[in-house]
Write an enzyme that holds these catalytic residues in place. Structure first.
Site, PDB file in Angstrom:
ATOM      1  N   THR A 288       2.224 -27.066 -25.969  1.00 14.66           N
ATOM      2  CA  THR A 288       2.946 -27.633 -27.111  1.00 14.66           C
ATOM      3  C   THR A 288       3.296 -26.470 -28.119  1.00 14.66           C
ATOM      4  OG1 THR A 288       0.594 -27.902 -28.054  1.00 14.66           O
ATOM      5  CG2 THR A 288       1.480 -29.788 -27.111  1.00 14.66           C
TER       6      THR A 288
ATOM      7  N   LYS B 114       8.203 -23.879 -25.901  1.00  8.66           N
ATOM      8  CA  LYS B 114       9.561 -24.625 -26.247  1.00  8.66           C
ATOM      9  C   LYS B 114      10.718 -23.642 -26.055  1.00  8.66           C
ATOM     10  CE  LYS B 114       6.877 -27.873 -28.924  1.00  8.66           C
ATOM     11  NZ  LYS B 114       6.467 -28.294 -30.422  1.00  8.66           N
TER      12      LYS B 114
ATOM     13  N   ARG C  79      -4.682 -29.305 -27.013  1.00  5.84           N
ATOM     14  CA  ARG C  79      -5.721 -30.144 -27.499  1.00  5.84           C
ATOM     15  C   ARG C  79      -5.128 -31.230 -28.014  1.00  5.84           C
ATOM     16  NH1 ARG C  79      -7.768 -25.629 -31.855  1.00  5.84           N
ATOM     17  NH2 ARG C  79      -5.241 -25.745 -31.874  1.00  5.84           N
TER      18      ARG C  79
ATOM     19  N   LYS D  88       1.805 -10.964 -24.218  1.00  2.00           N
ATOM     20  CA  LYS D  88       0.947 -10.118 -25.225  1.00  2.00           C
ATOM     21  C   LYS D  88       0.787 -10.714 -26.143  1.00  2.00           C
ATOM     22  CE  LYS D  88       4.482  -8.679 -28.100  1.00  2.00           C
ATOM     23  NZ  LYS D  88       5.767  -8.184 -28.889  1.00  2.00           N
TER      24      LYS D  88
ATOM     25  N   ASP E  84       6.161  -8.584 -19.952  1.00  2.00           N
ATOM     26  CA  ASP E  84       6.787  -7.823 -21.195  1.00  2.00           C
ATOM     27  C   ASP E  84       8.211  -8.317 -20.868  1.00  2.00           C
ATOM     28  OD1 ASP E  84       8.170  -5.736 -22.319  1.00  2.00           O
ATOM     29  OD2 ASP E  84       6.559  -4.596 -22.349  1.00  2.00           O
ATOM     30  N   HIS E  85       8.774  -8.957 -21.799  1.00  2.00           N
ATOM     31  CA  HIS E  85       9.878  -9.694 -21.623  1.00  2.00           C
ATOM     32  C   HIS E  85      11.109  -8.535 -21.724  1.00  2.00           C
ATOM     33  CE1 HIS E  85      10.636  -9.604 -26.315  1.00  2.00           C
ATOM     34  NE2 HIS E  85      11.879  -9.760 -25.638  1.00  2.00           N
TER      35      HIS E  85
ATOM     36  N   HIS F 292       6.873  -2.588 -25.216  1.00  2.00           N
ATOM     37  CA  HIS F 292       8.040  -2.528 -24.603  1.00  2.00           C
ATOM     38  C   HIS F 292       8.848  -1.205 -24.767  1.00  2.00           C
ATOM     39  CE1 HIS F 292       7.956  -6.965 -25.524  1.00  2.00           C
ATOM     40  NE2 HIS F 292       7.708  -6.754 -26.672  1.00  2.00           N
TER      41      HIS F 292
ATOM     42  N   LYS G  27      12.032  -3.092 -38.022  1.00  2.00           N
ATOM     43  CA  LYS G  27      12.708  -4.359 -38.282  1.00  2.00           C
ATOM     44  C   LYS G  27      13.676  -4.022 -39.545  1.00  2.00           C
ATOM     45  CE  LYS G  27       9.503  -7.656 -36.371  1.00  2.00           C
ATOM     46  NZ  LYS G  27      10.271  -8.360 -35.260  1.00  2.00           N
TER      47      LYS G  27
HETATM   48  N1  NDP Z   1       6.098 -17.310 -29.777  1.00  2.00           N
HETATM   49  C1  NDP Z   1       6.798 -16.232 -29.193  1.00  2.00           C
HETATM   50  O1  NDP Z   1       8.064 -15.931 -29.501  1.00  2.00           O
HETATM   51  C2  NDP Z   1       5.818 -15.135 -28.595  1.00  2.00           C
HETATM   52  C3  NDP Z   1       4.882 -15.483 -28.420  1.00  2.00           C
HETATM   53  N2  NDP Z   1       3.852 -14.549 -27.464  1.00  2.00           N
HETATM   54  C4  NDP Z   1       2.324 -14.989 -27.386  1.00  2.00           C
HETATM   55  O2  NDP Z   1       2.382 -15.978 -26.722  1.00  2.00           O
HETATM   56  C5  NDP Z   1       1.127 -17.044 -26.836  1.00  2.00           C
HETATM   57  C6  NDP Z   1       1.558 -18.123 -27.292  1.00  2.00           C
HETATM   58  O3  NDP Z   1       2.482 -18.279 -28.668  1.00  2.00           O
HETATM   59  P1  NDP Z   1       2.937 -19.468 -29.540  1.00  2.00           P
HETATM   60  O4  NDP Z   1       3.375 -20.306 -28.464  1.00  2.00           O
HETATM   61  O5  NDP Z   1       3.921 -18.620 -30.452  1.00  2.00           O
HETATM   62  O6  NDP Z   1       1.726 -19.840 -30.216  1.00  2.00           O
HETATM   63  P2  NDP Z   1       1.735 -21.258 -31.010  1.00  2.00           P
HETATM   64  O7  NDP Z   1       0.658 -21.133 -32.097  1.00  2.00           O
HETATM   65  O8  NDP Z   1       3.183 -21.985 -31.241  1.00  2.00           O
HETATM   66  O9  NDP Z   1       1.060 -22.303 -29.822  1.00  2.00           O
HETATM   67  C7  NDP Z   1      -0.419 -22.143 -29.266  1.00  2.00           C
HETATM   68  C8  NDP Z   1      -0.549 -23.000 -28.125  1.00  2.00           C
HETATM   69  O10 NDP Z   1      -1.954 -22.898 -27.958  1.00  2.00           O
HETATM   70  C9  NDP Z   1      -2.753 -24.205 -27.829  1.00  2.00           C
HETATM   71  N3  NDP Z   1      -4.089 -23.983 -28.395  1.00  2.00           N
HETATM   72  C10 NDP Z   1      -4.621 -23.392 -29.520  1.00  2.00           C
HETATM   73  N4  NDP Z   1      -5.636 -23.513 -29.544  1.00  2.00           N
HETATM   74  C11 NDP Z   1      -6.185 -24.253 -28.529  1.00  2.00           C
HETATM   75  C12 NDP Z   1      -7.509 -24.512 -27.838  1.00  2.00           C
HETATM   76  N5  NDP Z   1      -8.391 -24.114 -28.325  1.00  2.00           N
HETATM   77  N6  NDP Z   1      -7.559 -25.120 -26.520  1.00  2.00           N
HETATM   78  C13 NDP Z   1      -6.217 -25.275 -26.020  1.00  2.00           C
HETATM   79  N7  NDP Z   1      -5.118 -24.949 -26.482  1.00  2.00           N
HETATM   80  C14 NDP Z   1      -5.033 -24.392 -27.407  1.00  2.00           C
HETATM   81  C15 NDP Z   1      -1.858 -24.993 -28.810  1.00  2.00           C
HETATM   82  O11 NDP Z   1      -1.836 -26.286 -28.703  1.00  2.00           O
HETATM   83  P3  NDP Z   1      -2.836 -27.443 -29.527  1.00  2.00           P
HETATM   84  O12 NDP Z   1      -2.558 -27.223 -30.886  1.00  2.00           O
HETATM   85  O13 NDP Z   1      -2.161 -28.638 -28.987  1.00  2.00           O
HETATM   86  O14 NDP Z   1      -4.260 -27.141 -28.915  1.00  2.00           O
HETATM   87  C16 NDP Z   1      -0.440 -24.563 -28.643  1.00  2.00           C
HETATM   88  O15 NDP Z   1       0.049 -25.302 -27.399  1.00  2.00           O
HETATM   89  C17 NDP Z   1       0.362 -15.842 -27.989  1.00  2.00           C
HETATM   90  O16 NDP Z   1      -0.392 -15.228 -27.057  1.00  2.00           O
HETATM   91  C18 NDP Z   1       1.524 -15.329 -28.409  1.00  2.00           C
HETATM   92  O17 NDP Z   1       0.973 -14.045 -28.940  1.00  2.00           O
HETATM   93  C19 NDP Z   1       4.505 -13.639 -26.882  1.00  2.00           C
HETATM   94  C20 NDP Z   1       5.597 -13.310 -27.223  1.00  2.00           C
HETATM   95  C21 NDP Z   1       6.583 -13.864 -27.990  1.00  2.00           C
HETATM   96  O1  LIG Z   2       8.155  -9.032 -28.340  1.00  2.00           O
HETATM   97  C1  LIG Z   2       9.021  -9.014 -29.315  1.00  2.00           C
HETATM   98  O2  LIG Z   2      10.391  -8.613 -29.315  1.00  2.00           O
HETATM   99  C2  LIG Z   2      11.180  -9.091 -29.915  1.00  2.00           C
HETATM  100  C3  LIG Z   2      12.515  -8.598 -29.791  1.00  2.00           C
HETATM  101  O3  LIG Z   2      13.060  -8.967 -28.550  1.00  2.00           O
HETATM  102  P1  LIG Z   2      14.477  -8.961 -28.497  1.00  2.00           P
HETATM  103  O4  LIG Z   2      14.326  -9.549 -27.069  1.00  2.00           O
HETATM  104  O5  LIG Z   2      15.190  -9.978 -29.538  1.00  2.00           O
HETATM  105  O6  LIG Z   2      15.021  -7.703 -28.542  1.00  2.00           O
HETATM  106  C4  LIG Z   2      10.501  -8.730 -31.572  1.00  2.00           C
HETATM  107  O7  LIG Z   2      11.351  -9.477 -32.619  1.00  2.00           O
HETATM  108  C5  LIG Z   2       9.292  -9.422 -31.737  1.00  2.00           C
HETATM  109  O8  LIG Z   2       8.841  -8.771 -33.024  1.00  2.00           O
HETATM  110  C6  LIG Z   2       8.351  -8.924 -30.492  1.00  2.00           C
HETATM  111  O9  LIG Z   2       7.011  -9.285 -30.782  1.00  2.00           O
END
Ligand code: NDP
Ligand SMILES: O=C1O[C@H](COP(=O)(O)O)[C@@H](O)[C@H](O)[C@H]1O
Length: 512
Positions: A12, A17, A44, A150, A179-180, A242, A342
């Site tokens: 979620t 997404k 959750r 990460k 590592d994207h 990165h 940034k």
């Molecule tokens: N968003 C991004 O662009 C990036 C994210 N990341 C990494 O990816 C990971 C996810 O990030 P992101 O999607 O942004 O985080 P969000 O906070 O948007 O989502 C977190 C997710 O974890 C679930 N969650 C949280 N606590 C629990 C729990 N106790 N049990 C089960 N599920 C749980 C939540 O679901 P619910 O609330 O339904 O429990 C939700 O689906 C992180 O490690 C982040 O550092 C890395 C690079 C880029």
């Molecule tokens: O992992 C990350 O990368 C983005 C930059 O990625 P890009 O593909 O848009 O160049 C960065 O903005 C973000 O802070 C960092 O967590």
């Protein structure tokens, strides 16, 4: 590719997404996912399968590279997604999950291949891996793999502890650390560029290269990630992972036909050969910066400490630059300059390779100035992709005066697969080439550890730079007689066609 069950923790969340669902859809639409697909999303909150599928559809409509149109195929794709409630710390939820996975495997006749994708905070990685182990989810007749996001630790010690907790349930071969940047098409192309072009292969060494500059500049600020970013900073957010991965990809040398293990072993060799930093020397080789208020493309923007969620007293860095050397016969005495920040002038990730000009030195010494522009190879990684080579030539219209021209190739294809597509596809195939091996991660943390300590001890100053600039002036001093190649100086930034057809994918353009 054998079919498998894709078990997504954090289904979620934002990353799922924005990146994971669109990547799965694009792979599906490109016909790259063979066999029945089964995705089980976890979180959750209580969701029915139908609500979950509607959320997935919504994310595809908003973020997918490919157009999403009503069709029977789209319906099939969405029906592959089911949802289970799971709280990371509740062992009984893993039992329920196992039953769910097995039910779908039986129904769809999917072998017991299980991909566990942890799109959740890193504090959950260890507990989830442990529960996969104890619940029986990990006892499969097929393969099991783990994809993790990460940040992988906050420093050397925490990264080691995290890795130990994963190793309790998964072997190194089963762990795919995303590592994207390694999924970006031009980064994946780097090695091919070198081995399939004898000219580049021959030049890729200290005899011909004067310096290498690796830049990842962003125009965005901290955005909505204040809580995370203010604790991470540019060092942990970008540099340790990165930027050092780009360095390894640039500097390793491989023969054609190398295996994934060859690639990783050459990368390890590079990072292991980076000359260690002593804590007392950090300030001579590393510059930290934080953006102050400024202007980006005509719009005024706030300074970092005025951003929502950031303390006015924050000493966190939003910019970091470093000079380093690789102690290997191929690269000895070639400085590598790396910077990321940034709120900089342009969004651009690129590698600039500046070639030596012995002729210039000769002329300068013996007869005064000739001042040829150096040959430059510019590899644009994003947002647009391209390669250009700057050469010197005589301009017959200017009395034979020497001037730089550039030979440029732009990929020109906006519909390239995204990094997450490439990486998820490789992980499903079991190809770890473009994932970070634990030893690379550990050696990277080892290299940055003195920077963390110098920062904590207050011996590494924090310089201010105006938003919309190229970063703090102190970063220029890091280069001594060299200078950072600025956007406007590089061939990739020259837009006047002059005698060249605009749509030519490979064209010679007049230089600076
Ligand atoms: N968003 C991004 O662009 C990036 C994210 N990341 C990494 O990816 C990971 C996810 O990030 P992101 O999607 O942004 O985080 P969000 O906070 O948007 O989502 C977190 C997710 O974890 C679930 N969650 C949280 N606590 C629990 C729990 N106790 N049990 C089960 N599920 C749980 C939540 O679901 P619910 O609330 O339904 O429990 C939700 O689906 C992180 O490690 C982040 O550092 C890395 C690079 C880029
Ligand atoms: O992992 C990350 O990368 C983005 C930059 O990625 P890009 O593909 O848009 O160049 C960065 O903005 C973000 O802070 C960092 O967590």
């Amino acid at each position: 590719m054998e079919s498998s069950t894709f078990v997504l923790f954090g289904a979620t969340g934002d990353l799922a997404k924005r990146k994971i669902y669109p990547a799965l859809y694009n792979l599906f639409a490109d016909g790259k996912l063979s066999g029945p697909l089964s995705v089980i999303g976890l979180g959750r909150r209580e969701l029915s399968n139908e609500t979950f599928q509607a959320q997935v559809l919504d994310s595809l409509r908003t973020f997918s590279r490919r157009k999403v149109e009503e069709s029977a195929e789209l319906q099939d794709f969405l029906l592959a997604f089911e949802y289970s409630v799971l709280d990371v710390g509740r062992p009984e939820d893993y039992k329920k999950l196992l039953a769910h996975v097995q039910r779908r495997e039986e129904l769809l006749n999917i072998p017991e291949n299980r991909m566990f994708y942890l799109s959740v905070g890193p504090e959950f990685f260890g507990p989830i891996a442990g529960n996969i182990n104890t619940s029986g989810l990990g006892d499969t007749k097929g393969w099991k793999r783990l994809i993790i996001e990460k940040p992988f630790g906050r420093d050397l010690k925490s990264a080691r502890a995290l890795n130990d907790s994963l190793n309790a349930a998964f072997t190194e071969e089963e762990i795919f650390r995303i590592d994207h940047f390694l999924g970006k098409p031009m980064v994946q192309n780097l090695e091919v560029l070198k081995y399939s072009n004898p000219v580049l292969r021959a030049l890729w060494q200290n005899r011909y290269i004067a310096n290498v500059q690796i830049t990842a500049a962003e125009t965005v600020g901290v955005e909505e990630r204040a809580g995370y970013y203010d604790k991470a900073g540019a060092l942990r957010d970008m540099f340790q992972n990165h930027m050092l991965q780009l360095l390894m990809m640039m500097a390793m040398q491989l023969p054609k036909g190398s295996t994934p293990e060859d690639v990783r072993s050459k990368k390890r060799h590079v990072i292991r050969s980076v000359r260690p930093l002593l804590k007392e020397d950090v300030a001579r080789h590393v510059v930290r910066g934080q953006y102050a208020a400024g202007e980006i493309r005509g719009s005024k923007v706030d300074g970092y400490t005025s951003e929502p969620g950031i303390e006015a007293s924050s000493q966190n860095e939003t910019y970091i630059a470093a000079r380093l050397w690789i102690d290997d016969p191929l690269w000895s005495e070639v400085p590598f300059y790396i910077r990321t920040g940034k709120r900089m002038k342009e969004k651009s990730t690129r590698i600039v390779i500046e070639f030596k000009e012995p002729f210039n030195d000769l002329h300068n010494k013996n007869r005064g100035k000739l001042e040829l522009d150096p040959n430059l190879l510019v590899i644009e990684i994003g947002p647009g992709e391209g390669i250009s080579l700057q050469l010197n030539t005589k301009n017959p219209r200017q009395h034979g005066q020497l001037e730089p021209v550039s030979i440029k190739h732009e990929s020109g294809n906006p519909d390239l697969p995204e990094a997450y597509e490439n990486l998820i596809y490789d992980a499903l195939l079991g190809d770890a080439t473009f994932f970070a091996h634990w030893e690379e991660v550990e050696l990277s943390w080892q290299w940055v550890q003195p920077i963390i300590e110098a920062t904590e001890e207050g011996t590494l100053p924090l310089h201010s730079y105006a938003a919309g600039s190229y970063g703090p002036d102190a970063a220029d001093e890091l280069l001594g007689e060299d200078h950072w190649w600025l956007d406007e100086e590089l061939p990739a930034e020259q837009h006047e066609p002059n005698d060249v057809h605009e749509t030519d994918p490979v064209a010679i353009r007049p230089g600076a």
